[in-house]
Design a protein around this motif. Structure first.
Motif, short mmCIF file in Angstrom:
data_model
loop_
_atom_site.label_atom_id
_atom_site.label_comp_id
_atom_site.label_asym_id
_atom_site.label_seq_id
_atom_site.Cartn_x
_atom_site.Cartn_y
_atom_site.Cartn_z
N GLU A 295 0.91 -1.32 -0.02
CA GLU A 295 -0.27 0.07 -0.11
C GLU A 295 1.09 1.21 -0.28
O GLU A 295 0.24 2.29 -0.22
N MET A 296 2.16 1.19 0.31
CA MET A 296 3.13 2.33 0.36
C MET A 296 3.56 2.52 -1.04
O MET A 296 3.95 1.76 -1.92
N ASN A 297 3.68 4.03 -1.51
CA ASN A 297 4.09 4.33 -2.83
C ASN A 297 4.86 5.40 -2.75
O ASN A 297 5.19 6.08 -1.92
N ILE A 298 5.81 5.08 -3.98
CA ILE A 298 6.88 6.17 -4.26
C ILE A 298 6.19 7.39 -4.29
O ILE A 298 5.18 7.95 -4.89
N GLY A 299 6.81 8.37 -3.53
CA GLY A 299 6.48 9.83 -3.35
C GLY A 299 5.55 10.09 -2.07
O GLY A 299 5.65 11.22 -1.73
N ASP A 300 5.36 9.16 -1.11
CA ASP A 300 4.67 9.29 -0.17
C ASP A 300 5.58 10.24 0.74
O ASP A 300 6.90 10.01 0.77
N LYS A 301 4.99 10.89 1.56
CA LYS A 301 5.74 11.87 2.33
C LYS A 301 5.14 11.88 3.90
O LYS A 301 3.98 11.80 4.00
#
Length: 138
Positions: free
Chosen positions: A9-15
């Motif tokens: 569920e975690m995505n590149i770009g998550d901050k």
């Protein structure tokens, strides 16, 4: 619904960000915990003689802010903090408000690793600590 995300569920770009104002007591407590009583951190008169012209917080205190941010970034669970690269770029002074932002920049699915860019800035937007963290997400 749970706020604990799975690896998928975690995505590149998550901050994720976390901030804190650094107090004099933070610096003294950190010195007591670590045993680092460098006059640059705890002695006003001696610190004024340095290139910084005043007391500054321990560099590893800003790294502690990164650690807190990473706990939030990985959304709970039983993740493991594998490594952290650090570059101390500017001093953190007593009274500064520092904010760390962790941005997911890479996923290594076969090892369940998450790579984050970690950036700590002060209240003026000056980068004080920069780096990269590696997390193992169970």
């Amino acid at each position: 619904m749970s706020d604990i995300l799975t690896y998928d569920e975690m995505n590149i770009g998550d901050k994720t960000s976390f901030g804190k104002t650094i107090s004099e007591s933070d610096v003294y407590m950190f010195a007591g915990i670590t045993g680092d009583f460098n006059p640059l951190h705890i002695n006003k008169v001696e610190a004024e003689k340095t290139l910084f012209k005043s007391r500054i917080a321990h560099g590893m205190l800003s790294a502690g802010i990164i650690s807190t941010t990473m706990t939030q970034a990985i959304h709970g669970g039983t993740s493991i903090y594998c490594s952290q690269e650090l570059l101390f770029k500017a001093p953190v002074r007593i009274g500064d408000t520092i904010t760390c932002t962790a941005e997911l920049i890479e996923k290594i699915p076969e090892k369940r690793r998450l790579i984050y860019k970690t950036t700590v800035v002060n209240q003026d937007g000056v980068v004080v600590t920069d780096g990269k963290a590696v997390m193992l997400k169970k």
